[in-house]
Write an enzyme that holds these catalytic residues in place. Structure first.
Site, PDB file in Angstrom:
ATOM      1  N   ASN A   1       0.852  -1.192   0.000  1.00 20.72           N
ATOM      2  CA  ASN A   1       0.000   0.000   0.000  1.00 20.72           C
ATOM      3  C   ASN A   1       0.887   1.241   0.000  1.00 20.72           C
ATOM      4  OD1 ASN A   1       0.386   0.953   2.867  1.00 20.72           O
ATOM      5  ND2 ASN A   1      -0.295  -1.153   3.215  1.00 20.72           N
TER       6      ASN A   1
ATOM      7  N   LYS B   1     -14.933   1.345  14.353  1.00 22.87           N
ATOM      8  CA  LYS B   1     -13.649   0.642  14.574  1.00 22.87           C
ATOM      9  C   LYS B   1     -13.216   0.756  16.029  1.00 22.87           C
ATOM     10  CE  LYS B   1     -11.578   0.477  10.100  1.00 22.87           C
ATOM     11  NZ  LYS B   1     -10.909   1.168   9.037  1.00 22.87           N
TER      12      LYS B   1
HETATM   13  O1  PMT Z   1       2.640   6.197   6.554  1.00 28.25           O
HETATM   14  P1  PMT Z   1       2.128   7.521   6.026  1.00 28.25           P
HETATM   15  O2  PMT Z   1       2.430   7.723   4.554  1.00 28.25           O
HETATM   16  O3  PMT Z   1       2.603   8.666   6.880  1.00 28.25           O
HETATM   17  O4  PMT Z   1       0.536   7.506   6.134  1.00 28.25           O
HETATM   18  C1  PMT Z   1      -0.089   7.492   7.368  1.00 28.25           C
HETATM   19  C2  PMT Z   1      -1.298   6.540   7.393  1.00 28.25           C
HETATM   20  C3  PMT Z   1      -2.360   7.041   6.410  1.00 28.25           C
HETATM   21  C4  PMT Z   1      -0.880   5.121   7.020  1.00 28.25           C
HETATM   22  C5  PMT Z   1      -1.843   6.577   8.863  1.00 28.25           C
HETATM   23  O5  PMT Z   1      -2.193   7.896   9.200  1.00 28.25           O
HETATM   24  C6  PMT Z   1      -3.052   5.690   9.030  1.00 28.25           C
HETATM   25  O6  PMT Z   1      -4.183   6.079   8.819  1.00 28.25           O
HETATM   26  N1  PMT Z   1      -2.781   4.421   9.471  1.00 28.25           N
HETATM   27  C7  PMT Z   1      -3.778   3.357   9.573  1.00 28.25           C
HETATM   28  C8  PMT Z   1      -3.930   2.694   8.238  1.00 28.25           C
HETATM   29  C9  PMT Z   1      -4.893   1.525   8.243  1.00 28.25           C
HETATM   30  O7  PMT Z   1      -4.511   0.452   7.885  1.00 28.25           O
HETATM   31  O8  PMT Z   1      -6.079   1.813   8.694  1.00 28.25           O
HETATM   32  P2  PMT Z   1      -7.300   0.716   8.805  1.00 28.25           P
HETATM   33  O9  PMT Z   1      -8.494   1.555   8.983  1.00 28.25           O
HETATM   34  O10 PMT Z   1      -7.251  -0.236   7.654  1.00 28.25           O
HETATM   35  O11 PMT Z   1      -6.951  -0.086  10.108  1.00 28.25           O
HETATM   36  C10 PMT Z   1      -7.480   0.260  11.386  1.00 28.25           C
HETATM   37  C11 PMT Z   1      -6.477  -0.025  12.470  1.00 28.25           C
HETATM   38  O12 PMT Z   1      -6.271  -1.418  12.581  1.00 28.25           O
HETATM   39  C12 PMT Z   1      -5.106   0.585  12.238  1.00 28.25           C
HETATM   40  O13 PMT Z   1      -4.620   1.037  13.478  1.00 28.25           O
HETATM   41  C13 PMT Z   1      -4.275  -0.575  11.709  1.00 28.25           C
HETATM   42  O14 PMT Z   1      -2.906  -0.451  12.064  1.00 28.25           O
HETATM   43  C14 PMT Z   1      -4.917  -1.763  12.426  1.00 28.25           C
HETATM   44  N2  PMT Z   1      -4.869  -3.017  11.675  1.00 28.25           N
HETATM   45  C15 PMT Z   1      -5.476  -3.132  10.472  1.00 28.25           C
HETATM   46  C16 PMT Z   1      -5.469  -4.358   9.819  1.00 28.25           C
HETATM   47  C17 PMT Z   1      -4.817  -5.461  10.419  1.00 28.25           C
HETATM   48  N3  PMT Z   1      -4.769  -6.617   9.812  1.00 28.25           N
HETATM   49  N4  PMT Z   1      -4.224  -5.299  11.605  1.00 28.25           N
HETATM   50  C18 PMT Z   1      -4.249  -4.122  12.262  1.00 28.25           C
HETATM   51  O15 PMT Z   1      -3.683  -3.988  13.352  1.00 28.25           O
END
Ligand code: PMT
Length: 401
Positions: free
Chosen positions: A209, A336
């Site tokens: 990603n 979430k």
């Molecule tokens: O790295 P940069 O370029 O600075 O960009 C920053 C960012 C956009 C990556 C950051 O600000 C951000 O939003 N990070 C979370 C990205 C994400 O995967 O979001 P999500 O909504 O898909 O996941 C929700 C949460 O669950 C997140 O804390 C993620 O780390 C966690 N997760 C998700 C999937 C998974 N299999 N395991 C997890 O722990």
């Protein structure tokens, strides 16, 4: 208040150089060990003897002057100071910093140091508003240089406008706030995840990603600045590891899962800023997949949800999740927050320009299970990280003295 802190004060050649004497004197009175580096131009405005007397240390001007100690002085200073303050910072010095020119003692230390840097610009208002100066300041901000002021008012050239150096008392206050908040999370252990996981398809390809890791690295830096013992579990990125942060490098979601779960019981705070792949290819081909005439089907299987797992097993830890959303930001983020049982959620609208994946800035909202919500305007990722850190300190029950 500043006992045990080492500060390098850089002085460049502008009329406000005379005010550096008050800055040095105030820092000394607060107990700091102060070193001074001046540009040649600065010595036209204020004598090195004045700053040597006030700082009670030799003043550095020339790169090749007779060494006062056996070591390489600009490197030794660069490595051992807690902060560097340039006051006044002329347009010329800011330009040199922005492009990385190191042609005298001060500019060389500024390039060599990894300590936090503060600059207090001082110049004529037209020079300050020139797009070159503004772009240079923007470049420096994106590299985490903190810009103090300038103030507006009467200028030495006889005009009124922005460009006056901030008053020494104000500059010193900002430095004190910064250096004393470094105790805020002392004794705490923090873990941050950063970057985008890579899920291999074959020996040369992966599903990934657009995460650059900047947000997570900035959070690790902000936590370390506040004295937390900080571990960064990082997916692949080119970013340098922040000062005194320990990095554990991982590639896949499964590796991140294993590293985070191993560390979790020892942590006080865990922040999951990484963009973790929800799915991985079922097969990781041992040889490079050959091009075929027909469509290629790849079966994906779910990865562990690390955050949700931590939410189930957490005891005393403060758990912070992120939500990267492209629609219904707050509603999806609140969902979430509940499902993953976190203490705080950072809602990130990744469709906004200058926000989310790959950018230097971000615009986020902090959500809490008690319904509290804080919307931050768009700002540098390090500034977002510092706001986040201060909220976490509140959740841990620690506040600034
Ligand atoms: O790295 P940069 O370029 O600075 O960009 C920053 C960012 C956009 C990556 C950051 O600000 C951000 O939003 N990070 C979370 C990205 C994400 O995967 O979001 P999500 O909504 O898909 O996941 C929700 C949460 O669950 C997140 O804390 C993620 O780390 C966690 N997760 C998700 C999937 C998974 N299999 N395991 C997890 O722990």
């Amino acid at each position: 208040m500043l006992r045990g802190k080492k500060i390098l004060v850089g002085v460049s050649g502008g009329i406000a150089a005379y005010k550096s004497a008050e800055v040095v004197s105030r820092l000394r009175k607060l107990g700091a060990e102060v070193h001074v580096a001046m540009t040649k131009g600065a010595t036209e405005f204020i004598a090195p003897l004045t700053l040597r007397t006030l700082s009670m240390n030799p003043v550095h001007v020339e790169m090749f002057e007779e060494p006062k100690r056996w070591n390489v002085e600009h490197i030794a200073l660069a490595e051992h100071v807690d902060a560097v303050l340039v006051a006044p910072a002329t347009a010329n010095l800011l330009a040199k910093m922005a492009v990385g020119i190191a042609d005298d003692f001060l500019s060389t230390v500024l390039l060599a140091t990894r300590a936090p840097i503060f600059v207090a610009p001082a110049m004529n208002h037209a020079m300050f508003h020139h797009s070159a100066t503004q772009q240079n300041l923007e470049t420096l901000r994106t590299r985490s240089v903190r810009v103090i002021g300038p103030d507006t008012g009467f200028q030495a050239c006889g005009t009124d406008g922005d460009g006056r150096m901030s008053e020494p008392v104000e500059i010193v206050k900002i430095l004190v706030d910064f250096l004393t908040s470094s105790k805020l999370l002392e004794g705490k252990k923090a873990l941050v995840t950063a970057g985008g996981t890579q899920e291999p398809l074959d020996p040369v390809r992966y599903l990934g990603n657009r995460s650059s890791g900047r947000m997570g690295y900035a959070i690790a830096q902000a936590l370390q600045e506040a004295g937390a013992e900080t571990i960064l579990v990082s997916a692949p990125t080119d970013l340098p590891v922040p000062h005194e942060v320990k990095r554990i490098s991982v590639m896949t979601a499964q590796e991140m899962h294993d590293a985070v779960l191993e560390q979790f019981p020892k942590m006080d705070v865990v922040i999951k800023a990484a963009a973790v792949a929800d799915y991985r290819p079922k097969e990781n081909a041992s040889q490079k997949i050959k091009k075929q005439g027909t469509s290629l089907w790849v079966e994906l299987v779910p990865n562990p949800d690390i955050l949700a797992e931590l939410g189930k097993i957490k005891s005393t830890q403060i758990l912070v999740g992120f939500a990267a959303e492209t629609e219904n930001l707050i509603a999806n983020a609140q969902d979430k927050m509940r499902r993953k049982n976190v203490d705080m959620l950072v809602a990130n609208d990744v469709t906004r320009p200058g926000s989310g994946f790959g950018s230097f800035t971000n615009s986020v909202s902090f959500l809490f299970p008690d319904g509290r919500r804080i919307d931050l305007p768009q700002m540098n990722k390090l500034e977002v990280a510092r706001h986040l850190r201060d909220e976490i300190a509140g959740l841990l029950g620690v506040t600034k003295e």
